[in-house]
Design a protein around this motif. Structure first.
Motif, PDB file in Angstrom:
ATOM      1  N   HIS A  51       0.789  -1.232   0.000  1.00 33.61           N
ATOM      2  CA  HIS A  51       0.000   0.000   0.000  1.00 33.61           C
ATOM      3  C   HIS A  51       0.821   1.282   0.000  1.00 33.61           C
ATOM      4  O   HIS A  51       0.242   2.363   0.101  1.00 33.61           O
ATOM      5  CB  HIS A  51      -0.942   0.008   1.219  1.00 33.61           C
ATOM      6  CG  HIS A  51      -2.079  -0.955   1.108  1.00 33.61           C
ATOM      7  ND1 HIS A  51      -1.942  -2.294   1.415  1.00 33.61           N
ATOM      8  CD2 HIS A  51      -3.366  -0.780   0.719  1.00 33.61           C
ATOM      9  CE1 HIS A  51      -3.107  -2.898   1.227  1.00 33.61           C
ATOM     10  NE2 HIS A  51      -3.981  -2.018   0.807  1.00 33.61           N
ATOM     11  N   ARG A  52       2.128   1.203  -0.115  1.00 34.75           N
ATOM     12  CA  ARG A  52       2.943   2.406  -0.094  1.00 34.75           C
ATOM     13  C   ARG A  52       3.929   2.432  -1.258  1.00 34.75           C
ATOM     14  O   ARG A  52       4.514   1.409  -1.613  1.00 34.75           O
ATOM     15  CB  ARG A  52       3.718   2.520   1.224  1.00 34.75           C
ATOM     16  CG  ARG A  52       2.850   2.759   2.451  1.00 34.75           C
ATOM     17  CD  ARG A  52       2.156   4.103   2.418  1.00 34.75           C
ATOM     18  NE  ARG A  52       1.492   4.421   3.667  1.00 34.75           N
ATOM     19  CZ  ARG A  52       0.220   4.129   3.935  1.00 34.75           C
ATOM     20  NH1 ARG A  52      -0.517   3.495   3.030  1.00 34.75           N
ATOM     21  NH2 ARG A  52      -0.316   4.464   5.103  1.00 34.75           N
ATOM     22  N   ASP A  53       4.119   3.616  -1.798  1.00 28.14           N
ATOM     23  CA  ASP A  53       5.088   3.872  -2.862  1.00 28.14           C
ATOM     24  C   ASP A  53       6.297   4.552  -2.223  1.00 28.14           C
ATOM     25  O   ASP A  53       6.181   5.663  -1.701  1.00 28.14           O
ATOM     26  CB  ASP A  53       4.449   4.777  -3.913  1.00 28.14           C
ATOM     27  CG  ASP A  53       5.374   5.085  -5.082  1.00 28.14           C
ATOM     28  OD1 ASP A  53       6.615   5.036  -4.902  1.00 28.14           O
ATOM     29  OD2 ASP A  53       4.874   5.406  -6.173  1.00 28.14           O
ATOM     30  N   PRO A  54       7.471   3.914  -2.252  1.00 28.43           N
ATOM     31  CA  PRO A  54       8.645   4.510  -1.599  1.00 28.43           C
ATOM     32  C   PRO A  54       8.969   5.916  -2.100  1.00 28.43           C
ATOM     33  O   PRO A  54       9.388   6.777  -1.315  1.00 28.43           O
ATOM     34  CB  PRO A  54       9.766   3.521  -1.934  1.00 28.43           C
ATOM     35  CG  PRO A  54       9.072   2.224  -2.171  1.00 28.43           C
ATOM     36  CD  PRO A  54       7.762   2.578  -2.792  1.00 28.43           C
ATOM     37  N   ALA A  55       8.777   6.160  -3.387  1.00 26.36           N
ATOM     38  CA  ALA A  55       9.096   7.483  -3.922  1.00 26.36           C
ATOM     39  C   ALA A  55       8.210   8.562  -3.309  1.00 26.36           C
ATOM     40  O   ALA A  55       8.677   9.656  -2.970  1.00 26.36           O
ATOM     41  CB  ALA A  55       8.962   7.478  -5.440  1.00 26.36           C
ATOM     42  N   LEU A  56       6.918   8.251  -3.144  1.00 29.84           N
ATOM     43  CA  LEU A  56       6.008   9.223  -2.538  1.00 29.84           C
ATOM     44  C   LEU A  56       6.293   9.391  -1.054  1.00 29.84           C
ATOM     45  O   LEU A  56       6.222  10.497  -0.517  1.00 29.84           O
ATOM     46  CB  LEU A  56       4.557   8.785  -2.758  1.00 29.84           C
ATOM     47  CG  LEU A  56       4.048   8.803  -4.205  1.00 29.84           C
ATOM     48  CD1 LEU A  56       2.620   8.290  -4.267  1.00 29.84           C
ATOM     49  CD2 LEU A  56       4.137  10.201  -4.789  1.00 29.84           C
ATOM     50  N   LEU A  57       6.615   8.296  -0.381  1.00 33.09           N
ATOM     51  CA  LEU A  57       6.959   8.388   1.035  1.00 33.09           C
ATOM     52  C   LEU A  57       8.146   9.308   1.255  1.00 33.09           C
ATOM     53  O   LEU A  57       8.158  10.131   2.172  1.00 33.09           O
ATOM     54  CB  LEU A  57       7.299   7.005   1.585  1.00 33.09           C
ATOM     55  CG  LEU A  57       6.156   6.078   1.968  1.00 33.09           C
ATOM     56  CD1 LEU A  57       6.711   4.704   2.333  1.00 33.09           C
ATOM     57  CD2 LEU A  57       5.368   6.652   3.139  1.00 33.09           C
ATOM     58  N   ALA A  58       9.156   9.161   0.411  1.00 26.99           N
ATOM     59  CA  ALA A  58      10.383   9.939   0.579  1.00 26.99           C
ATOM     60  C   ALA A  58      10.140  11.433   0.427  1.00 26.99           C
ATOM     61  O   ALA A  58      10.869  12.245   1.008  1.00 26.99           O
ATOM     62  CB  ALA A  58      11.441   9.466  -0.413  1.00 26.99           C
ATOM     63  N   GLN A  59       9.113  11.814  -0.322  1.00 23.97           N
ATOM     64  CA  GLN A  59       8.853  13.227  -0.584  1.00 23.97           C
ATOM     65  C   GLN A  59       8.392  13.982   0.656  1.00 23.97           C
ATOM     66  O   GLN A  59       8.683  15.173   0.805  1.00 23.97           O
ATOM     67  CB  GLN A  59       7.799  13.373  -1.686  1.00 23.97           C
ATOM     68  CG  GLN A  59       8.282  12.954  -3.060  1.00 23.97           C
ATOM     69  CD  GLN A  59       7.173  13.046  -4.093  1.00 23.97           C
ATOM     70  OE1 GLN A  59       6.115  13.645  -3.833  1.00 23.97           O
ATOM     71  NE2 GLN A  59       7.378  12.454  -5.256  1.00 23.97           N
ATOM     72  N   ASN A  60       7.673  13.316   1.546  1.00 25.20           N
ATOM     73  CA  ASN A  60       7.108  14.051   2.687  1.00 25.20           C
ATOM     74  C   ASN A  60       7.110  13.243   3.983  1.00 25.20           C
ATOM     75  O   ASN A  60       6.211  13.366   4.798  1.00 25.20           O
ATOM     76  CB  ASN A  60       5.688  14.541   2.355  1.00 25.20           C
ATOM     77  CG  ASN A  60       4.704  13.395   2.178  1.00 25.20           C
ATOM     78  OD1 ASN A  60       5.080  12.307   1.756  1.00 25.20           O
ATOM     79  ND2 ASN A  60       3.444  13.633   2.496  1.00 25.20           N
ATOM     80  N   LEU A  61       8.147  12.428   4.171  1.00 23.42           N
ATOM     81  CA  LEU A  61       8.198  11.592   5.357  1.00 23.42           C
ATOM     82  C   LEU A  61       8.204  12.422   6.641  1.00 23.42           C
ATOM     83  O   LEU A  61       7.520  12.078   7.615  1.00 23.42           O
ATOM     84  CB  LEU A  61       9.424  10.678   5.323  1.00 23.42           C
ATOM     85  CG  LEU A  61       9.561   9.733   6.532  1.00 23.42           C
ATOM     86  CD1 LEU A  61       8.343   8.834   6.670  1.00 23.42           C
ATOM     87  CD2 LEU A  61      10.834   8.909   6.433  1.00 23.42           C
ATOM     88  N   ASP A  62       8.947  13.517   6.680  1.00 20.62           N
ATOM     89  CA  ASP A  62       9.013  14.324   7.903  1.00 20.62           C
ATOM     90  C   ASP A  62       7.638  14.802   8.336  1.00 20.62           C
ATOM     91  O   ASP A  62       7.307  14.804   9.526  1.00 20.62           O
ATOM     92  CB  ASP A  62       9.942  15.526   7.704  1.00 20.62           C
ATOM     93  CG  ASP A  62      11.414  15.122   7.663  1.00 20.62           C
ATOM     94  OD1 ASP A  62      11.728  13.989   8.074  1.00 20.62           O
ATOM     95  OD2 ASP A  62      12.238  15.933   7.212  1.00 20.62           O
ATOM     96  N   GLN A  63       6.818  15.209   7.382  1.00 17.27           N
ATOM     97  CA  GLN A  63       5.472  15.667   7.708  1.00 17.27           C
ATOM     98  C   GLN A  63       4.589  14.504   8.167  1.00 17.27           C
ATOM     99  O   GLN A  63       3.806  14.629   9.106  1.00 17.27           O
ATOM    100  CB  GLN A  63       4.838  16.365   6.504  1.00 17.27           C
ATOM    101  CG  GLN A  63       3.524  17.051   6.823  1.00 17.27           C
ATOM    102  CD  GLN A  63       2.930  17.780   5.624  1.00 17.27           C
ATOM    103  OE1 GLN A  63       3.336  17.547   4.489  1.00 17.27           O
ATOM    104  NE2 GLN A  63       1.965  18.641   5.884  1.00 17.27           N
ATOM    105  N   LEU A  64       4.742  13.347   7.523  1.00 16.99           N
ATOM    106  CA  LEU A  64       3.962  12.180   7.905  1.00 16.99           C
ATOM    107  C   LEU A  64       4.254  11.739   9.334  1.00 16.99           C
ATOM    108  O   LEU A  64       3.370  11.234  10.033  1.00 16.99           O
ATOM    109  CB  LEU A  64       4.257  11.014   6.953  1.00 16.99           C
ATOM    110  CG  LEU A  64       3.694  11.122   5.540  1.00 16.99           C
ATOM    111  CD1 LEU A  64       4.348  10.081   4.632  1.00 16.99           C
ATOM    112  CD2 LEU A  64       2.182  10.929   5.546  1.00 16.99           C
TER     113      LEU A  64
END
Length: 369
Positions: free
Chosen positions: A331-344
């Motif tokens: 359910h997760r795309d690593p590229a999208l996660l990397a873009q805003n991990l700090d906010q998540l």
């Protein structure tokens, strides 16, 4: 007191009208699914500021769940969605993992108003029973600061002197005390369930287990661990939390509280190693002692739940974390996660793609789910 079966019964719930507040969120959606399976007539209310409609979309499409998008800080909306309910499972809150609750004290304080309004409206509307999602955060912090003590937190330790974990813990404690008073003075049947460090599928990145999975998936190096990694937790799988909550709905009426947690002692560093091994990743670890860490030693006793509900956790961490990791990979795309991990890691209502899950910005108005 005799041991009960520990298995929720469809004979109790079949045809019973129930409302799950915050029911599109992580725990709430699993609870709604389980109540549907038991034959209850389930209504979910959620303002989708952090809950996801996709969590219950199939049940809504089939007609098994009636969904209302509403904010429970609105008195008229709350009165409307609770009308006709037999049991209200109240999970709606401004809540999150350590990265959220430590950094958003004012938002967590709004739970005082939210809970009070829901409880008052339930009483006014003739609701038979309220089951409240409380938290291990209600326990005194001064009891949880020594790793050398093999302490199991029992329900009676929540009394004076009150020293709850931040505004989130204080609000949950006040919610419990309010419900108990409403039972004693007005006869409202009620139960409070103290959740301990819940994880599982549909979890979000501001909780530690999912945060570690995100770091492993994006191959963060050095892999950041908040604190020195020695903090002990009893991570509890979401299915066990759900079964205990439903059993409390069946068997506790007097407004008292029950712990739902395991007695497994897992350090944050041990969990990180397990998750990295699953991901086939061997990073260096960086210990962020400047970040929120919470108490160093938090483990629940579930003796009372075993006694009055027949409940005990059925999922060991090694099993549950594997199930959760398999879901997370799907359910997760690593590229999208990397873009805003700090906010998540520190906010609510943000998807891994960076979009808000609802119309309310979670950093300006506290979410009521």
């Amino acid at each position: 007191m005799s041991i009960r079966s520990g298995i929720p019964t469809s004979a109790f719930w079949a045809g019973r009208p129930v409302v799950v507040t915050g029911g599109a969120s992580f725990i709430g959606s699993h609870l709604a699914d389980a109540l549907v399976a038991l034959g209850a007539r389930v209504t979910v209310v959620d303002n989708l500021s952090s809950g996801l409609l996709e969590n219950i979309a199939d049940q809504v499409a089939s007609g098994a769940i009636t969904f209302h998008e509403a904010d429970l800080r609105d008195a008229a909306a709350t009165e409307r969605v609770l009308a006709g309910a037999d049991t209200v499972f109240h999970l709606a809150a401004a809540h999150g993992g350590r990265g959220y609750v430590d950094l958003h004290q004012a938002a967590c304080a709004e739970n005082l108003y939210l809970d009070g309004l829901v409880f008052r409206t339930a009483l006014k509307s003739g609701v038979r029973k309220v089951v409240y999602a409380s938290s291990g955060c209600i326990y005194p912090l001064h009891l949880q600061g020594d790793l050398s003590v093999d302490l199991l937190l029992t329900e009676d330790l929540a009394g004076p002197p009150y020293d709850a974990d931040g505004m989130y813990g204080h609000a949950k404690l006040m919610g419990e005390l309010t419900l108990r008073a409403m039972h004693q003075e007005y006869g409202l049947k009620a139960a409070s369930c103290r959740y301990f460090t819940v994880y599982g599928p549909r979890g979000i990145e501001n909780h530690a287990v999912i945060a570690m999975m995100a770091r492993a998936l994006i191959r963060q190096n050095p892999f950041e661990i908040w604190g020195d990694g020695t903090q002990v937790r009893n991570w509890t799988y979401v299915d066990d939390i759900v079964s205990g909550t439903i059993l409390a709905g069946e068997h506790i009426d007097d407004g008292s509280a029950v712990n739902l947690g395991t007695t497994e002692r897992i350090t944050v560093l041990e969990a990180a190693h397990m998750i990295c091994e699953m991901a086939g990743y061997q990073p260096e670890f960086a210990f962020r002692t400047d970040m929120p860490t919470g108490p160093v030693n938090r483990i629940a006793s579930f003796e009372r739940a075993a006694d009055i509900l027949g409940w005990q956790p059925g999922t060991l961490f090694a099993e549950g974390v594997r199930k959760t990791f398999d879901w997370y990979l799907a359910h997760r795309d690593p590229a999208l996660l990397a873009q805003n991990l700090d906010q998540l890691l520190t906010e609510r209502g943000v998807t891994p793609g960076g979009a808000s899950t609802g119309d309310i910005a979670p950093d300006t108005v506290p979410a009521a789910v």
